[in-house]
Scaffold this active site. Structure first.
Site, PDB file in Angstrom:
ATOM      1  N   GLU A 104       7.816   5.973  -1.345  1.00 32.21           N
ATOM      2  CA  GLU A 104       7.748   4.515  -1.174  1.00 32.21           C
ATOM      3  C   GLU A 104       6.277   4.110  -1.264  1.00 32.21           C
ATOM      4  O   GLU A 104       5.570   4.009  -0.264  1.00 32.21           O
ATOM      5  CB  GLU A 104       8.396   4.118   0.149  1.00 32.21           C
ATOM      6  CG  GLU A 104       9.868   4.520   0.204  1.00 32.21           C
ATOM      7  CD  GLU A 104      10.547   4.211   1.526  1.00 32.21           C
ATOM      8  OE1 GLU A 104       9.875   3.630   2.420  1.00 32.21           O
ATOM      9  OE2 GLU A 104      11.731   4.552   1.672  1.00 32.21           O
ATOM     10  N   GLU A 111      10.585  -3.892   4.688  1.00 32.02           N
ATOM     11  CA  GLU A 111      11.094  -3.346   3.431  1.00 32.02           C
ATOM     12  C   GLU A 111      10.627  -4.264   2.304  1.00 32.02           C
ATOM     13  O   GLU A 111      11.054  -5.411   2.196  1.00 32.02           O
ATOM     14  CB  GLU A 111      12.623  -3.258   3.463  1.00 32.02           C
ATOM     15  CG  GLU A 111      13.179  -2.373   4.567  1.00 32.02           C
ATOM     16  CD  GLU A 111      13.046  -0.886   4.271  1.00 32.02           C
ATOM     17  OE1 GLU A 111      12.687  -0.534   3.125  1.00 32.02           O
ATOM     18  OE2 GLU A 111      13.308  -0.078   5.182  1.00 32.02           O
TER      19      GLU A 111
END
Length: 324
Positions: A56, A211
């Site tokens: 990520e 997120e």
């Protein structure tokens, strides 16, 4: 130190482990752990983390931009900051994790699994927060933002997940999340093994897992998609006025968790099912031997569906939307 990310990926300790700029003093504590203290009186004590999952990368790049601006003196600092790149070996290899999902083993859960890189690192990160925040036991607000991206696409591109918290959420904290461009906020009502649950439960910090888009390799991220988050971080660090969010984030509450219990687990969603996809009452979501997971409310939304997890771990969350 000129580039915190590159220094972390190198695996080497910096030649100089502490220094200062006109605005701050910095100290390298460990690989991927950097503390910055303003030369003036701080307003808050912040933990900013990214890279708990090594694939990520956008949040890592976003955080690194802010840190490099601070370290070169281009951005003033008004807060005490502990900056963390969570899983350096996984970041280096471009993998979500090497042995075990680190964001399931905080709050001491790392003691319950076989010793591995992620278990040892989670223990060190817990220790790092324990060292950092007692120094700030002077009434300073404690905030923790753990920056992630999602595996799947999402009907809300940017959203936040807030851990179980017995205390009311500070209004300025929620306003910051809106200013950072979050379209939705998800409120947990049960404990978990996430980094933000640990910081909230152990230190009464206002914590949120952010997120930001979809997981992509280094160099493949379009950081212009996260301009609001970058601007909100810069304002938070420098003490500058915060932009007002044009629309408040929608709010969701977790109603049930789908857990993979065994190798018989079957998730009845395909790889294209997006986060926040809605399902009507009675829909069969997953089955695991004799266990069935169905939609219990009139309408529920799925979050983080993932059948490729170890037994005992979360394979998805179901949500209901709350009135604004």
């Amino acid at each position: 130190m000129h580039d915190f990310l590159q220094q972390t990926l190198s695996g080497e300790a910096p030649a100089q482990r502490q220094g200062e700029t006109p605005y701050l003093r910095w100290q390298w504590h460990d690989r991927g752990i950097l503390q910055l203290d303003p030369k003036g009186e701080p307003q808050q004590a912040l933990v900013l983390s990214a890279g708990i999952h090594g694939n990520e990368t956008a949040p890592v790049e976003i955080l690194n931009v802010q840190l490099n601006a601070l370290l070169c003196g281009a951005l003033p600092l008004r807060q005490r900051v502990l900056a963390i790149l969570g899983n350096p070996p996984a970041l280096r290899d471009g993998k979500r994790y090497l042995s075990y999902d680190m964001n399931r083993v905080f709050s001491g859960r790392w003691q319950q699994i076989e010793s591995c890189d992620e278990a040892q690192r989670a223990a060190r990160l817990e220790q790092a927060l324990t060292r950092f925040w007692p120094q700030a036991d002077d009434g300073l607000p404690r905030w923790h933002f753990d920056l992630h991206t999602a595996i799947r696409g999402s009907w809300h591109t940017r959203f936040g997940v807030l851990p179980l918290n017995p205390l009311p959420w500070p209004e300025d904290f929620l306003q910051w999340l809106g200013a950072a461009g979050l379209e939705a906020l998800v409120f947990h009502h049960a404990p978990s093994g996430t980094f933000t649950h640990f910081s909230c439960a152990r230190f009464a910090a206002a914590s949120c897992t952010l997120e930001l888009g979809k997981a992509l390799p280094f160099g493949a991220n379009d950081l212009t998609q996260f301009a609001a988050a970058q601007q909100a971080l810069a304002a938070l660090l420098s003490g500058a006025p915060l932009a007002v969010a044009p629309v408040a984030p929608r709010r969701y509450r977790v109603t049930q968790q789908i857990t993979r219990l065994s190798e018989q687990f079957r998730l009845h969603m395909d790889a294209e099912t997006r986060n926040f996809t809605a399902f009507p009452q009675g829909t069969l979501l997953a089955e695991d031997g004799e266990t069935r997971y169905r939609v219990e409310q009139a309408r529920e939304f799925v979050l983080f569906p993932n059948s490729d997890v170890a037994p005992g771990l979360r394979a998805g969350l179901m949500l209901v939307e709350e009135a604004g």
